[in-house]
Design a protein around this motif. Structure first.
Motif, PDB file in Angstrom:
ATOM      1  N   LEU A  84     -12.008  -6.705   9.047  1.00 23.43           N
ATOM      2  CA  LEU A  84     -10.902  -6.479   9.072  1.00 23.43           C
ATOM      3  C   LEU A  84     -10.390  -6.982   8.170  1.00 23.43           C
ATOM      4  CD1 LEU A  84      -8.005  -4.888  10.775  1.00 23.43           C
ATOM      5  CD2 LEU A  84      -7.629  -7.193  11.654  1.00 23.43           C
ATOM      6  N   LEU A  85     -10.689  -8.439   8.107  1.00 23.15           N
ATOM      7  CA  LEU A  85     -10.375  -9.924   6.911  1.00 23.15           C
ATOM      8  C   LEU A  85     -10.876  -8.891   6.033  1.00 23.15           C
ATOM      9  CD1 LEU A  85      -9.233 -12.132   5.878  1.00 23.15           C
ATOM     10  CD2 LEU A  85     -11.306 -13.000   5.860  1.00 23.15           C
ATOM     11  N   ALA A  86     -12.272  -8.025   5.310  1.00 26.07           N
ATOM     12  CA  ALA A  86     -13.138  -7.958   3.581  1.00 26.07           C
ATOM     13  C   ALA A  86     -12.522  -6.356   3.721  1.00 26.07           C
ATOM     14  CB  ALA A  86     -14.887  -7.370   4.630  1.00 26.07           C
ATOM     15  N   LEU A  87     -11.514  -5.664   4.523  1.00 18.81           N
ATOM     16  CA  LEU A  87     -10.912  -4.595   4.734  1.00 18.81           C
ATOM     17  C   LEU A  87      -9.605  -4.969   3.947  1.00 18.81           C
ATOM     18  CD1 LEU A  87     -11.763  -2.361   7.475  1.00 18.81           C
ATOM     19  CD2 LEU A  87     -13.082  -2.314   5.070  1.00 18.81           C
ATOM     20  N   GLU A  88      -9.190  -5.655   4.800  1.00 21.23           N
ATOM     21  CA  GLU A  88      -7.696  -6.505   4.296  1.00 21.23           C
ATOM     22  C   GLU A  88      -7.869  -7.402   2.645  1.00 21.23           C
ATOM     23  OE1 GLU A  88      -5.464  -9.392   2.316  1.00 21.23           O
ATOM     24  OE2 GLU A  88      -7.088 -10.907   3.999  1.00 21.23           O
ATOM     25  N   ILE A  89      -8.635  -7.409   2.418  1.00 15.41           N
ATOM     26  CA  ILE A  89      -9.448  -8.770   0.911  1.00 15.41           C
ATOM     27  C   ILE A  89      -9.186  -6.892  -0.025  1.00 15.41           C
ATOM     28  CG2 ILE A  89     -11.101  -9.179  -0.805  1.00 15.41           C
ATOM     29  CD1 ILE A  89     -11.513 -11.156   1.329  1.00 15.41           C
ATOM     30  N   ILE A  90      -9.657  -5.501   0.259  1.00 11.02           N
ATOM     31  CA  ILE A  90      -9.758  -4.657  -0.587  1.00 11.02           C
ATOM     32  C   ILE A  90      -8.430  -3.839  -0.488  1.00 11.02           C
ATOM     33  CG2 ILE A  90     -10.084  -2.165  -0.615  1.00 11.02           C
ATOM     34  CD1 ILE A  90     -12.661  -2.748   0.843  1.00 11.02           C
ATOM     35  N   VAL A  91      -7.202  -4.217   0.622  1.00 11.01           N
ATOM     36  CA  VAL A  91      -6.059  -4.255   0.257  1.00 11.01           C
ATOM     37  C   VAL A  91      -5.373  -4.308  -0.593  1.00 11.01           C
ATOM     38  CG1 VAL A  91      -4.180  -3.510   2.052  1.00 11.01           C
ATOM     39  CG2 VAL A  91      -6.353  -2.567   2.233  1.00 11.01           C
ATOM     40  N   THR A  92      -5.632  -5.666  -0.232  1.00  9.04           N
ATOM     41  CA  THR A  92      -5.066  -6.933  -1.183  1.00  9.04           C
ATOM     42  C   THR A  92      -5.062  -6.646  -2.879  1.00  9.04           C
ATOM     43  OG1 THR A  92      -4.688  -8.403   0.881  1.00  9.04           O
ATOM     44  CG2 THR A  92      -3.837  -9.139  -1.189  1.00  9.04           C
ATOM     45  N   VAL A  93      -6.020  -7.138  -2.700  1.00  9.35           N
ATOM     46  CA  VAL A  93      -6.995  -6.959  -4.352  1.00  9.35           C
ATOM     47  C   VAL A  93      -6.578  -5.491  -5.246  1.00  9.35           C
ATOM     48  CG1 VAL A  93      -8.721  -6.656  -6.019  1.00  9.35           C
ATOM     49  CG2 VAL A  93      -8.308  -7.611  -3.890  1.00  9.35           C
ATOM     50  N   VAL A  94      -6.369  -4.468  -4.425  1.00  4.63           N
ATOM     51  CA  VAL A  94      -5.578  -3.295  -5.014  1.00  4.63           C
ATOM     52  C   VAL A  94      -4.627  -3.328  -5.160  1.00  4.63           C
ATOM     53  CG1 VAL A  94      -5.268  -0.610  -4.538  1.00  4.63           C
ATOM     54  CG2 VAL A  94      -7.138  -1.809  -4.200  1.00  4.63           C
ATOM     55  N   SER A  95      -3.441  -3.724  -4.290  1.00  9.38           N
ATOM     56  CA  SER A  95      -1.695  -4.405  -4.516  1.00  9.38           C
ATOM     57  C   SER A  95      -1.960  -4.818  -5.746  1.00  9.38           C
ATOM     58  CB  SER A  95      -1.229  -4.834  -3.322  1.00  9.38           C
ATOM     59  OG  SER A  95      -0.200  -4.790  -3.749  1.00  9.38           O
ATOM     60  N   PHE A  96      -2.917  -6.117  -6.117  1.00  8.49           N
ATOM     61  CA  PHE A  96      -2.642  -7.019  -7.092  1.00  8.49           C
ATOM     62  C   PHE A  96      -3.292  -6.011  -8.581  1.00  8.49           C
ATOM     63  CE2 PHE A  96      -5.587 -10.601  -5.252  1.00  8.49           C
ATOM     64  CZ  PHE A  96      -4.092 -10.933  -4.121  1.00  8.49           C
ATOM     65  N   THR A  97      -3.814  -5.004  -8.038  1.00  7.69           N
ATOM     66  CA  THR A  97      -3.607  -4.382 -10.215  1.00  7.69           C
ATOM     67  C   THR A  97      -2.945  -3.382 -10.314  1.00  7.69           C
ATOM     68  OG1 THR A  97      -5.092  -2.914  -8.672  1.00  7.69           O
ATOM     69  CG2 THR A  97      -6.045  -4.540  -9.543  1.00  7.69           C
ATOM     70  N   ILE A  98      -2.577  -2.959  -8.560  1.00 10.48           N
ATOM     71  CA  ILE A  98      -0.433  -2.102  -8.751  1.00 10.48           C
ATOM     72  C   ILE A  98       0.179  -3.085  -9.021  1.00 10.48           C
ATOM     73  CG2 ILE A  98       0.086  -0.070  -7.781  1.00 10.48           C
ATOM     74  CD1 ILE A  98      -2.048   0.751  -6.139  1.00 10.48           C
ATOM     75  N   LEU A  99       0.965  -4.104  -8.132  1.00 14.00           N
ATOM     76  CA  LEU A  99       1.845  -4.282  -7.913  1.00 14.00           C
ATOM     77  C   LEU A  99       1.715  -5.926  -8.629  1.00 14.00           C
ATOM     78  CD1 LEU A  99       2.934  -3.697  -4.905  1.00 14.00           C
ATOM     79  CD2 LEU A  99       4.222  -2.769  -6.408  1.00 14.00           C
ATOM     80  N   GLY A 100       0.621  -5.910  -9.385  1.00 19.82           N
ATOM     81  CA  GLY A 100       0.709  -7.485  -9.551  1.00 19.82           C
ATOM     82  C   GLY A 100       0.847  -9.114  -9.190  1.00 19.82           C
ATOM     83  N   LEU A 101       0.594  -9.456  -9.194  1.00 14.94           N
ATOM     84  CA  LEU A 101       0.419 -11.158  -8.160  1.00 14.94           C
ATOM     85  C   LEU A 101       1.520 -11.420  -7.435  1.00 14.94           C
ATOM     86  CD1 LEU A 101      -1.570 -13.550 -10.432  1.00 14.94           C
ATOM     87  CD2 LEU A 101      -2.466 -12.473  -8.231  1.00 14.94           C
ATOM     88  N   THR A 102       2.365 -11.142  -8.604  1.00 22.59           N
ATOM     89  CA  THR A 102       4.097 -12.017  -7.986  1.00 22.59           C
ATOM     90  C   THR A 102       4.785 -10.987  -6.817  1.00 22.59           C
ATOM     91  OG1 THR A 102       4.347 -12.796 -10.283  1.00 22.59           O
ATOM     92  CG2 THR A 102       5.767 -13.014  -8.429  1.00 22.59           C
ATOM     93  N   GLU A 103       4.948  -9.703  -6.596  1.00 25.24           N
ATOM     94  CA  GLU A 103       5.330  -9.307  -5.945  1.00 25.24           C
ATOM     95  C   GLU A 103       4.454  -8.756  -4.899  1.00 25.24           C
ATOM     96  OE1 GLU A 103       7.621  -5.677  -7.554  1.00 25.24           O
ATOM     97  OE2 GLU A 103       8.774  -6.557  -8.514  1.00 25.24           O
ATOM     98  N   THR A 104       2.702  -8.816  -4.646  1.00 23.61           N
ATOM     99  CA  THR A 104       2.248  -8.781  -3.451  1.00 23.61           C
ATOM    100  C   THR A 104       2.028  -9.816  -2.837  1.00 23.61           C
ATOM    101  OG1 THR A 104       0.695  -7.573  -4.923  1.00 23.61           O
ATOM    102  CG2 THR A 104      -0.272  -7.960  -2.970  1.00 23.61           C
ATOM    103  N   HIS A 105       2.418 -11.084  -3.500  1.00 24.17           N
ATOM    104  CA  HIS A 105       2.602 -12.167  -2.237  1.00 24.17           C
ATOM    105  C   HIS A 105       3.811 -12.378  -2.315  1.00 24.17           C
ATOM    106  CE1 HIS A 105      -0.863 -14.126  -2.681  1.00 24.17           C
ATOM    107  NE2 HIS A 105      -1.286 -14.395  -3.687  1.00 24.17           N
ATOM    108  N   ALA A 106       4.799 -11.745  -2.990  1.00 25.51           N
ATOM    109  CA  ALA A 106       6.112 -12.155  -2.386  1.00 25.51           C
ATOM    110  C   ALA A 106       6.161 -10.915  -1.041  1.00 25.51           C
ATOM    111  CB  ALA A 106       6.852 -11.719  -3.204  1.00 25.51           C
ATOM    112  N   ILE A 107       5.455 -10.192  -0.677  1.00 25.37           N
ATOM    113  CA  ILE A 107       5.381  -8.952   0.464  1.00 25.37           C
ATOM    114  C   ILE A 107       5.127  -9.937   1.643  1.00 25.37           C
ATOM    115  CG2 ILE A 107       5.614  -6.977   1.160  1.00 25.37           C
ATOM    116  CD1 ILE A 107       6.115  -5.313  -1.958  1.00 25.37           C
ATOM    117  N   PHE A 108       3.308 -10.424   1.062  1.00 24.91           N
ATOM    118  CA  PHE A 108       2.042 -10.581   1.931  1.00 24.91           C
ATOM    119  C   PHE A 108       2.837 -11.572   2.914  1.00 24.91           C
ATOM    120  CE2 PHE A 108      -1.839 -12.814   3.174  1.00 24.91           C
ATOM    121  CZ  PHE A 108      -2.681 -11.493   3.586  1.00 24.91           C
ATOM    122  N   ILE A 109       3.821 -12.803   2.193  1.00 24.88           N
ATOM    123  CA  ILE A 109       3.257 -13.987   2.634  1.00 24.88           C
ATOM    124  C   ILE A 109       4.320 -13.979   3.800  1.00 24.88           C
ATOM    125  CG2 ILE A 109       6.348 -14.112   1.820  1.00 24.88           C
ATOM    126  CD1 ILE A 109       3.606 -16.754   1.011  1.00 24.88           C
TER     127      ILE A 109
END
Length: 292
Positions: A84-109
């Protein structure tokens, strides 16, 4: 009066947690850079190879060695956790490339709020009205970030929310297995199962990496190991409840990196929503610490 030794240790724990969040934010930035040039699965697979080697090396040095470390009372759950952690990292890194670090982290937090909300039904923990109120306020913060009513809501914003939910479930499973498996056992399965999972996915996406990006890949792998090592040291020196609030520093670190290195804008609604989410998360932590 508090034992000065304990206070010193807590202070050291806080410094280590701040360093940990900084290293993880830098790691996210490097992941974002590499994932925009190469396949996400490939980048995360190589990162996990290095991470698993580190985990196995650390585990082998512990008393009883690997034979003792692999003994778990929750084998199925440990495998689910690691995957699950490995798959979550895929999802989050994909999000970095689409939304960027700022918005991804703001939602992920918002993941600590999801953990608080699910800890009742999954772990049987009692969640009082104050914590439910904080969870509700935190979710309003997420809605402010997402702006669903302004006609500019992007479906991509769901990606970090899915990542946060996956990470929250991972966190709850970690808490659940901790009743009988030590942290070293969980750490071992996190690294090894994640490596197997990512190799099964990533090996099909192999592509040549240029020498300059191998340097970034090396820094990514080292930062991953350094981050986890710092985290282990943090919990060696201080109680989790004392240092956990400082984990939120990853958001401003990642946002600063996103703006400086990738030219990401910081939208007002994202800043306001993130402050609300972090405040609600800190309140739930405080309630957990002080609830009777």
């Amino acid at each position: 009066a508090k034992n000065p030794m304990t206070q010193n240790n807590t202070r050291l724990g806080i410094i280590l947690m701040c360093l940990t969040t900084f290293v993880f934010a830098m790691q996210d930035g490097i992941s974002r850079h590499l994932a925009s040039e190469y396949n996400v699965y490939l980048v995360i697979m190589i990162r996990y190879w290095f991470f698993a080697a580190f985990v196995i090396a650390i585990s082998a040095r512990r008393p009883g060695g690997l034979r003792k470390i692999i003994q778990t009372k929750h084998l199925a759950l440990q495998i689910i956790r690691g995957a699950l952690l490995a798959l979550e990292i895929i999802v989050t890194v994909v999000s970095f490339t689409i939304l960027g670090l700022t918005e991804t982290h703001a939602i992920f937090i918002c993941y600590p709020l999801i953990i608080a909300a699910l800890s009742g039904p999954i772990l049987g923990e009692r969640v009082g009205w104050r914590r439910w109120a904080a969870i509700g306020i935190g979710m309003i913060g997420v809605l402010i970030i997402l702006q669903p009513g302004f006609g500019v809501f992007s479906p991509a914003a769901i990606i970090p929310l899915v990542g946060a939910l996956m990470f929250a479930v991972y966190g709850l499973l970690t808490r659940y297995v901790a009743s009988s498996d030590g942290s070293a056992v969980s750490f071992f399965y996190t690294g090894t199962v994640g490596m197997v999972t990512m190799t099964a996915i990533g090996i099909w996406y192999w592509e040549p990496i240029n020498p300059q990006n191998w340097i970034w890949m090396g820094i990514l792998c080292i930062s991953g190991v350094l981050g986890h090592w710092l985290l282990i040291k943090t919990y060696d020196h201080a109680e989790a409840s004392a240092v956990q609030p400082f984990a939120y520093l990853q958001l401003p670190f990642a946002a600063a990196l996103g703006m400086l290195a990738f030219g990401e804008p910081l939208r007002v609604n994202v800043a306001i929503g993130a402050v609300i989410v972090v405040s609600a998360g800190l309140f739930t932590l405080w309630r957990e610490r002080n609830a009777p």
